[in-house]
Every structure is written in C-alpha cells, then in structure tokens.
Design an enzyme around this catalytic site. Structure first.
Site, short mmCIF file in Angstrom:
data_model
loop_
_atom_site.label_atom_id
_atom_site.label_comp_id
_atom_site.label_asym_id
_atom_site.label_seq_id
_atom_site.Cartn_x
_atom_site.Cartn_y
_atom_site.Cartn_z
N GLY A 1 -1.73 -83.36 -42.65
CA GLY A 1 -1.06 -83.45 -41.06
C GLY A 1 -2.27 -82.98 -40.00
N GLU B 1 -14.23 -87.74 -47.77
CA GLU B 1 -13.86 -89.21 -47.61
C GLU B 1 -14.75 -89.67 -46.45
OE1 GLU B 1 -9.78 -89.50 -46.46
OE2 GLU B 1 -9.09 -89.46 -48.38
N HIS C 1 -2.45 -96.18 -37.50
CA HIS C 1 -1.85 -95.30 -38.43
C HIS C 1 -0.43 -95.93 -38.86
CE1 HIS C 1 0.61 -91.26 -39.44
NE2 HIS C 1 0.47 -92.19 -40.51
N ARG D 1 9.70 -85.92 -47.35
CA ARG D 1 10.91 -85.50 -46.22
C ARG D 1 11.40 -86.93 -45.50
NH1 ARG D 1 6.19 -84.32 -43.37
NH2 ARG D 1 6.17 -85.67 -41.63
C1 MV4 Z 1 -8.65 -89.62 -41.89
C2 MV4 Z 1 -9.24 -90.27 -40.62
C3 MV4 Z 1 -10.37 -90.79 -40.77
N1 MV4 Z 1 -10.91 -91.10 -41.95
N2 MV4 Z 1 -9.43 -89.79 -42.93
C4 MV4 Z 1 -5.36 -87.01 -39.98
C5 MV4 Z 1 -4.04 -86.36 -40.13
C6 MV4 Z 1 -3.99 -86.57 -41.52
N3 MV4 Z 1 -2.78 -86.90 -42.19
C7 MV4 Z 1 -5.10 -87.44 -42.00
N4 MV4 Z 1 -5.89 -87.74 -40.74
C8 MV4 Z 1 -7.01 -88.65 -40.67
N5 MV4 Z 1 -7.62 -88.81 -42.00
C9 MV4 Z 1 -10.26 -90.41 -43.05
N6 MV4 Z 1 -11.03 -90.48 -44.14
C10 MV4 Z 1 -8.41 -89.97 -39.44
C11 MV4 Z 1 -7.48 -88.94 -39.41
C12 MV4 Z 1 -6.70 -88.86 -38.21
C13 MV4 Z 1 -5.35 -89.50 -37.87
C14 MV4 Z 1 -4.54 -89.96 -38.88
C15 MV4 Z 1 -3.55 -90.31 -38.54
C16 MV4 Z 1 -2.84 -90.29 -37.28
C17 MV4 Z 1 -3.59 -89.59 -36.32
C18 MV4 Z 1 -4.87 -89.35 -36.63
C19 MV4 Z 1 -5.36 -88.59 -35.60
C20 MV4 Z 1 -6.80 -88.05 -35.90
C21 MV4 Z 1 -7.42 -88.21 -37.07
#
Ligand code: MV4
Length: 446
Positions: free
Chosen positions: A165, A201, A209, A292
């Site tokens: 999260g 990663e 998203h 959930r």
């Molecule tokens: C990432 C990403 C970019 N590249 N993983 C943020 C929350 C967590 N669920 C995973 N997240 C991210 N993982 C990689 N390899 C960017 C995010 C991310 C993000 C992801 C979903 C929704 C909003 C976000 C906001 C900032 C960063």
C-alpha cells in the site's frame, strides 16, 4: 436462516455491512468506540457494544476487546470490513480459534498475501505477469548486488516485503545511491514492520493502477467481476475510481482474468479479493493482492448488479456465490468520488460538526455514507465522509451524472474535497481518460 454477526468496523462500511445483513435476515452486533456512540449504523443494529476509547489501538484494533464483545453477544461470525483488522492474519486466526468465523479468507492466505515477496512468487506460478526484478536474498558482495540491479536496469524500486500500500518503498535512479538506499530501506523496514526483508523491481515510471475483483466460495469455485481503474490518487489515497478500466489491451486482460480466477479456484480462495496491477504500454504487472472488501467495491456492484458484501456473508455461511461467470454481465460505466473531510490546500483532515447537509440522488446515482446533519466527524479515523457513485451507459455520461450529483450535494460546518472532485471532472486529461497514477500530484495539482 438464524445467524448473528459482529461488525468490527465503523463509518460507511459498517453501515454498508449492516444493510446487507438486514436484507439477508442476519442479526447484527455493532461495536463502537466511546467517541463513536452516535454513528448511524448503531441505530439500526440489533445489539451494540462499546469496545473502548476513541484511539483505534484501544478499540477497533483491540483484538481481546472485540473477541469479548463477540463472546458476550454469542455471534456466529465477525465481519472486518476494510482497514483496521481486515488483513491481520492473527486476528482471523484468533476469531476462528475462539469459535467465531472470520468473514474472509483463511488466516494462512491472508498471511501469504501480506508478505509481498511470497505473494508475488506465488501468483507468478499461475501465469500472472509480475514486475521484472529480484526477489531472492541479496548477496553480501557489493559488486554482485550492483550487477543484479544493473541487469534489471535503472531506475529500480526497493520494496519491503512486509510493506504494501505504498509503505516501505524507495526509488533508486543510479548505482551511486544503490547500496546506501538498500541499507536505509532495510533499516526502515526493520523498524516499521519488524522484518528487514526487501525485494527489487524495475520501476514502472508512469503506469495506471488497474485491479481485478475476484470472489471464491472456499470450495474451489471462483469468478471475477472485471476491472477497476484507480489511477486518480494522491499519496496512495485513491480519490476517484471507475469500473471497468477502459482502453486496456483485451487479449492480455482476458489472460489475467482467467489466471486470476484459476488461482482462486486452485487455492480454494474464500471470500472477496482484489489483484492489483500496474498497467503501462499494454502490459499488466501484478503488484499486490488484497484479501478484503475494498472501499471502491460499489463501482463494480453498479456495473454488475451483484451485491459483493451480501456475497461475503453468503459465502461465510456456506451458501456459495449464487452467480456463475457466464451470468456476469457488465453494464455501462460507473464512477466513484470519495468525499473526504480534508483541507483543499494541504489535504490535512478537517474534523468537526456537520451543521447542515444534503445528499445527492436520482437515476443512476448511489450514495454510501454514514454522515448526517449534526454528526461530529471525529479526528481519530480516516476522513472518508461519503462515496458518491454514478452509473450510466458510457464513461462520458457517468461523468456528466457525477457532475450533477456533486452540484446537489453539500456539507456545511467542515471543509471537504468536493471542489477538487468538481475540478477533476472538468479536467481534459481526466475526460480523455489519459491520466496515470502520477497525474494528480505531478500535473493537476501543480
Ligand atoms: C510500483 C510502482 C512502480 N514500479 N512498483 C505503490 C503502492 C504499492 N501497492 C505498489 N506501489 C507502486 N509500486 C514498481 N515496480 C509504483 C507504485 C505506486 C503506485 C501504485 C499504485 C497506485 C498508486 C501508486 C502511487 C505511487 C507509486
């Protein structure tokens, strides 16, 4: 059916759950903290039990207190909602051990998905694409670590396996800062989660998203309810969500929908779940699975006509999903705006008394909220006041309907993010559906 369920949550989701129980003829026990004694759902609950002071740690996170309330009222099951104890495997285990069915997956499934490396490695065995990277133990030799990351390619993101999260993550742009960043991220993870394990990663720079809603009956049957797009967010707080996710590669989508359902069938997944993906350049990358109900479940309900919360109760009572995949029809488009009690400039929570208010309503409009005129928003919990959801044949019409709904809705006495929603709904990039997870913070608010 003579059943009694304890609702271990507050606010709009407690009211949502209570309404579902009443339709199913299930008796309800609602627990509340001292400051929450005037919550709306308590007025409709068969029984209510105060579980402690306002601070969540003393009430909604207080496992012994909740289990005592369950014992006192002799409930059959406990409903966790979202947040608080909803994804706490120890809570799920203790509920079941104490003879109260935890409404959700087995504690071991929650634990597995809570450990993000384990979850990632696990889902990848079901042909679900994940972000390229490294999830093994990092070698001691510094040059070996640098070689590993060099072969992934900068920029990379370091993630705590006990995080999720958005907690415990760090982006690394070049080799200069790599070793230092690994050290800090591990240290922080140890402090925050009691577990310093991290994984690496490729950093996906500008994705959307997208998530998939799944439901399993715990006996090997499972279905999906399609996708949602939750890209409009700020600091990991979603603001607007929609169903379905539009303009995604249909071939890749069908594959991951199938694989996601297969996974649920294969592990006898029980209850509702969400697989979260990043989507960039026609590729899906799994990041996390939530075990959930989610805040944004109503957009999926609005386009499928299927009551996901009622399904949670039916499944927990052994009544199955009562819907086959070939009976799932997707109808038009739905959008949800989360109305928060927050300052429009600095986004700080704005608790206080609602002196006057009016809801939104009408054809294709749904309003999920626990607030009322005279209600005092406490400062102790998240600032979600209301969810306004609109559904229409097309995305464009759903947006128009939302604008009209937001014009009708008003709250006086406290500040909300209503105007932010109105501005986003007028935004060209949003209307063209071209926004990514970075848009709100990096462009819209600049
Ligand atoms: C990432 C990403 C970019 N590249 N993983 C943020 C929350 C967590 N669920 C995973 N997240 C991210 N993982 C990689 N390899 C960017 C995010 C991310 C993000 C992801 C979903 C929704 C909003 C976000 C906001 C900032 C960063």
């Amino acid at each position: 059916m003579s059943h009694k369920i304890l609702i271990a949550n507050r606010g709009e989701i407690a009211l949502r759950a209570l309404r579902a129980c009443r339709e199913l003829g299930i008796k309800t026990v609602s627990v509340y903290s001292e400051i929450d004694k005037d919550l709306k759902h308590l007025k409709f609950s068969d029984e209510t039990v105060c579980i402690g002071p306002a601070a969540p740690i003393n009430s909604y996170l207080n496992i012994p207190s909740i289990l005592s309330a369950a014992e006192l009222t002799e409930v059959d099951a406990i409903y966790p909602g979202y947040g608080f104890l909803a994804e706490n495997p120890d809570f799920a285990h203790q509920c079941n051990e104490s003879g109260f069915k935890f409404i959700g997956p087995e504690s071991e499934t929650i634990r597995k998905m809570g450990d993000k490396i384990t979850a990632k490695n696990f889902v990848s065995t079901f042909d679900i694409p994940t972000v390229p990277g490294y999830s093994g133990e990092l070698p001691n030799d510094e040059d070996e670590v640098k070689d590993i990351v060099q072969s992934i390619g900068y920029p990379v993101i370091l993630k705590a396996t006990a995080g999720g999260g958005g907690r415990g993550m760090r982006i690394v742009h070049s080799e200069e800062s790599l070793l230092n960043m690994i050290e800090i991220t591990m240290q922080e993870a140890a402090n925050s989660f009691g577990n310093d394990q991290i994984y690496i990663e490729k950093f996906i720079e500008n994705p959307r998203h997208i998530e998939i809603q799944v439901i399993g009956d715990g006996k090997g049957n499972a279905i999906h309810l399609g996708t949602r797009d939750c890209s409009m967010q700020r600091r990991h707080q979603k603001i607007i969500e929609e169903a379905p996710a539009s303009n995604v590669d249909q071939e890749s989508l069908h594959k991951i929908l199938n694989s996601s359902v297969n996974l649920c069938k294969e592990i006898n997944y029980e209850g509702v779940g969400t697989l979260e993906f990043l989507y960039e350049k026609n590729n899906f990358y799994f990041i996390e699975m939530n075990t959930r109900i989610q805040v944004e479940h109503p957009v999926t309900e609005m386009i499928t006509g299927f009551d996901i919360v009622k399904a949670q109760f039916r499944i927990a009572l052994g009544l199955g999903i009562n819907l086959d995949q070939d009976e799932v029809y997707f109808n038009g488009h739905a959008i949800e705006c989360r109305i928060n009690a927050e300052d429009p400039i600095n986004f700080q929570p704005c608790p206080g008394e609602i002196t006057k208010m009016h809801t939104a309503g009408g054809f294709g409009i749904r309003y999920d909220s626990h607030i009322y005129s005279g209600y005092e928003v406490p400062p102790f919990y998240d600032s979600l006041l209301a969810k306004i959801i609109t559904q229409a044949n097309t995305r464009k019409s759903a947006i128009k309907r939302m604008k009209s709904a937001l014009d009708e809705f008003f709250v006086e006495g406290i500040t909300t993010n209503q105007k932010l929603h109105q501005n986003i709904l007028d935004d060209e990039i949003f209307n063209e559906n071209k926004h990514t997870i970075n848009y709100l913070e990096n462009e819209f608010l600049k």
